[in-house]
Design an enzyme around this catalytic site. Structure first.
Site, short mmCIF file in Angstrom:
data_model
loop_
_atom_site.label_atom_id
_atom_site.label_comp_id
_atom_site.label_asym_id
_atom_site.label_seq_id
_atom_site.Cartn_x
_atom_site.Cartn_y
_atom_site.Cartn_z
N TYR A 135 45.40 43.90 49.35
CA TYR A 135 46.80 43.61 49.66
C TYR A 135 46.95 42.82 50.96
O TYR A 135 47.91 42.06 51.12
CB TYR A 135 47.59 44.92 49.81
CG TYR A 135 48.21 45.44 48.54
CD1 TYR A 135 47.41 45.74 47.44
CD2 TYR A 135 49.57 45.66 48.45
CE1 TYR A 135 47.98 46.24 46.28
CE2 TYR A 135 50.15 46.16 47.29
CZ TYR A 135 49.35 46.45 46.22
OH TYR A 135 49.91 46.95 45.08
N LYS A 186 34.97 51.65 42.93
CA LYS A 186 34.24 50.83 41.95
C LYS A 186 32.92 50.46 42.62
O LYS A 186 32.57 49.28 42.77
CB LYS A 186 35.09 49.61 41.55
CG LYS A 186 34.53 48.79 40.40
CD LYS A 186 34.67 49.46 39.04
CE LYS A 186 33.98 48.62 37.97
NZ LYS A 186 33.96 49.28 36.65
N ASP A 218 37.74 52.76 36.52
CA ASP A 218 38.00 52.62 35.08
C ASP A 218 37.93 53.98 34.40
O ASP A 218 38.77 54.33 33.56
CB ASP A 218 37.06 51.59 34.44
CG ASP A 218 35.59 51.80 34.80
OD1 ASP A 218 35.29 52.61 35.70
OD2 ASP A 218 34.73 51.13 34.18
N ASP A 246 51.06 54.61 39.04
CA ASP A 246 51.98 54.30 37.93
C ASP A 246 51.52 55.01 36.67
O ASP A 246 52.33 55.55 35.91
CB ASP A 246 52.01 52.78 37.66
CG ASP A 246 53.19 52.08 38.32
OD1 ASP A 246 53.55 52.49 39.44
OD2 ASP A 246 53.75 51.14 37.72
C1 IPM Z 1 54.50 50.28 44.86
C2 IPM Z 1 54.97 48.92 44.42
C3 IPM Z 1 54.66 47.90 45.51
C4 IPM Z 1 53.15 47.90 45.72
C5 IPM Z 1 55.19 46.49 45.25
C6 IPM Z 1 56.67 46.49 44.99
C7 IPM Z 1 54.84 45.54 46.35
O1 IPM Z 1 54.37 48.58 43.21
O2 IPM Z 1 55.02 50.78 45.89
O3 IPM Z 1 53.68 50.87 44.17
O4 IPM Z 1 52.42 47.18 45.02
O5 IPM Z 1 52.67 48.63 46.60
MG MG Z 2 53.24 50.13 42.33
#
Ligand code: IPM
Ligand code: MG
Length: 351
Positions: A135, A186, A218, A246
Site C-alpha cells: 500500500y 506467502k 491462499d 472482506d
Molecule cells: C478497507 C478499504 C480500504 C483499504 C480502501 C477504501 C482504500 O478497502 O478499509 O478495507 O484498502 O484499506
Molecule cells: Mg478493504
C-alpha cells in the site's frame, strides 16, 4: 473526550448519523466535531484530506469515520481520489494496527451464505497491519518503458520493527482470548513475508502461552470458508488483511456487520466499518448501520477504556437483532425489514 466525526462519502453520512445517535444516547462527556474527508473533502477544499480535517483528527482523542469513495472520482488524479485521503489519515496518525473482529451473532446464522453449523459460534479477530506493505512501498507508479510499453509498479516492503509491533498487538490480544495466533503470509514466494514469518517466530518466544501457527494466504482464504472456527487471532499484512477481512465478513452474514478499530502505539484510534461507501445505495436509507455502531463500541473499549459501555452498545445491537430487526443485507424470511435510520432507532431503544 473529543471525537472527530468524518462521515465521508456514499452511505457514510447516514450510517455515521446512527452511530452518533447511539453515542449521544449514552450521555457521556463527549464532544463531537464533524469534518469532511474523501470525496467530501475534495468537494470542500480540493483535497481528500483537507488540512483542517487532519488537524482536527490529530487534536481529537478518537476519530469516527464512515466510508470514502465514489465512482464519480475515479477519473481524478490518484492523489486527489477519496481513497488517498483515507490512506493518508491512517499514515499521518500512525494507525498501524487494524482490528477487525468477525463475530457471528447467533440470530444471523441463517443470513450467512455458509451453512449455520460452519459459522455458528464464530469469533475471529483479524489483526491487519495498516501503514506498510504494498500500500505504501516505494517505488510505485506507472511509467513508460524504453520500448514504449507502459509498466505498473508497486513494492511490497516490511521492515522488522513494523512486523514486530503488529505481531505484539496480535499476541497481546490472543492472551486475552483463546491464546492462538495464526500468522498469514506467502513465505514460499515473497521474501517480504518470509521475513514476516521469521519475526513472528522470534517474537513468539516472548509469549510461551500463545500457540503460533503459520498459513499461506491462499490456504488461509480457503480455510476461512472451509472451517472458519479453527481461527482465534489472525495476524497479517496490509494487502492480505484487506482481502481476508472482506472474506471473513461474509461469515458473519454481511459485510455490514464488521466493525474496525485502527490504533496507534498509545491506543488512540480511528473507528470505521470495514465496508466501503456503497454509492449505489447511498441516500436510500437501506444501508446497515450496525458495523458503524459496533465500531463505536470498539471506540469505547480501546480508546475510552469504558468496557461497560462498550458492552452496553454490543448488547443493544444483539437485542435489536433478537427482536427481529434486519436491514436488507441481513434480512431473512420472517424477520422485520427496516431501514438504516430505523435500525439506529432500534439500537437506541434497546440501550
Ligand atoms: C478497507 C478499504 C480500504 C483499504 C480502501 C477504501 C482504500 O478497502 O478499509 O478495507 O484498502 O484499506
Ligand atoms: Mg478493504
Amino acid at each position: 473526550m473529543k471525537i472527530a466525526v468524518l462521515p465521508g462519502d456514499g452511505i457514510g453520512p447516514e450510517i455515521v448519523a446512527q452511530a452518533v445517535k447511539v453515542l449521544n444516547a449514552l450521555n457521556l462527556d463527549i464532544s463531537m466535531t464533524e469534518a469532511p474527508i474523501g470525496g467530501a473533502g475534495y468537494e470542500a477544499s480540493g483535497d481528500p484530506l483537507p488540512d483542517a480535517t487532519l488537524k482536527l483528527a490529530k487534536e481529537s482523542d478518537a476519530v469516527l469515520l464512515g466510508a470514502v469513495g465514489d465512482w464519480k472520482y475515479d477519473k481524478l488524479e490518484r492523489h486527489l481520489r477519496p481513497e488517498r485521503g483515507l490512506l493518508r489519515i491512517r499514515k499521518e496518525l500512525n494507525l498501524f494496527a487494524n482490528l477487525r473482529p468477525a463475530l457471528l451473532y447467533p440470530e444471523l446464522a441463517s443470513a450467512s451464505t455458509l451453512k449455520p453449523e460452519v459459522v455458528s459460534g464464530l469469533d475471529i479477530m483479524i489483526v491487519r497491519e495498516l501503514t506498510g506493505d504494498i500500500y505504501f512501498g516505494q517505488p510505485r507508479g506507472i511509467s513508460k518503458l524504453e520500448n514504449g510499453e507502459r509498466e505498473g509498479v508497486n513494492t511490497m516492503r516490511y521492515n522488522e520493527s513494523e512486523i514486530r509491533r503488529i505481531g505484539r498487538v496480535a499476541f497481546d490480544i490472543a492472551m486475552k482470548r483463546n491464546k492462538k495466533v495464526c500468522s498469514v503470509d506467502k513465505a514460499n514466494v515473497l521474501e517480504a513475508t518470509e521475513l514476516w514469518r521469521q519475526v513472528m517466530i522470534e517474537l513468539s518466544a516472548e509469549y510461551p502461552d500463545v500457540e503460533l501457527s503459520h498459513m499461506y494466504v491462499d490456504n488461509a482464504a480457503m480455510q476461512l470458508i472451509r472451517a472458519p472456527k479453527q481461527f482465534d487471532v489472525m495476524v497479517t499484512g496490509n494487502i492480505f488483511g484487506d482481502i481476508l477481512s472482506d472474506e471473513a465478513s461474509m461469515l458473519t452474514g454481511s459485510i455490514g456487520m464488521l466493525p474496525s478499530a485502527s490504533l496507534d502505539e498509545n491506543n488512540k484510534g480511528m473507528y470505521e466499518p470495514s465496508h466501503g461507501s456503497a454509492p449505489d445505495i447511498a441516500g436510500k436509507d437501506i444501508a446497515n448501520p450496525l458495523a458503524t455502531i459496533l465500531s463505536v463500541a470498539m471506540m469505547l473499549r480501546y480508546t475510552v477504556n469504558d468496557e461497560a459501555n462498550a458492552q452496553r452498545v454490543e448488547n443493544a445491537v444483539k437485542n435489536a437483532l433478537a427482536q427481529g430487526y434486519r436491514t436488507a443485507d441481513i434480512w431473512t424470511e420472517g424477520s422485520n425489514k427496516v431501514g438504516c435510520n430505523a435500525m439506529g432507532d432500534a439500537v437506541v431503544a434497546a440501550l
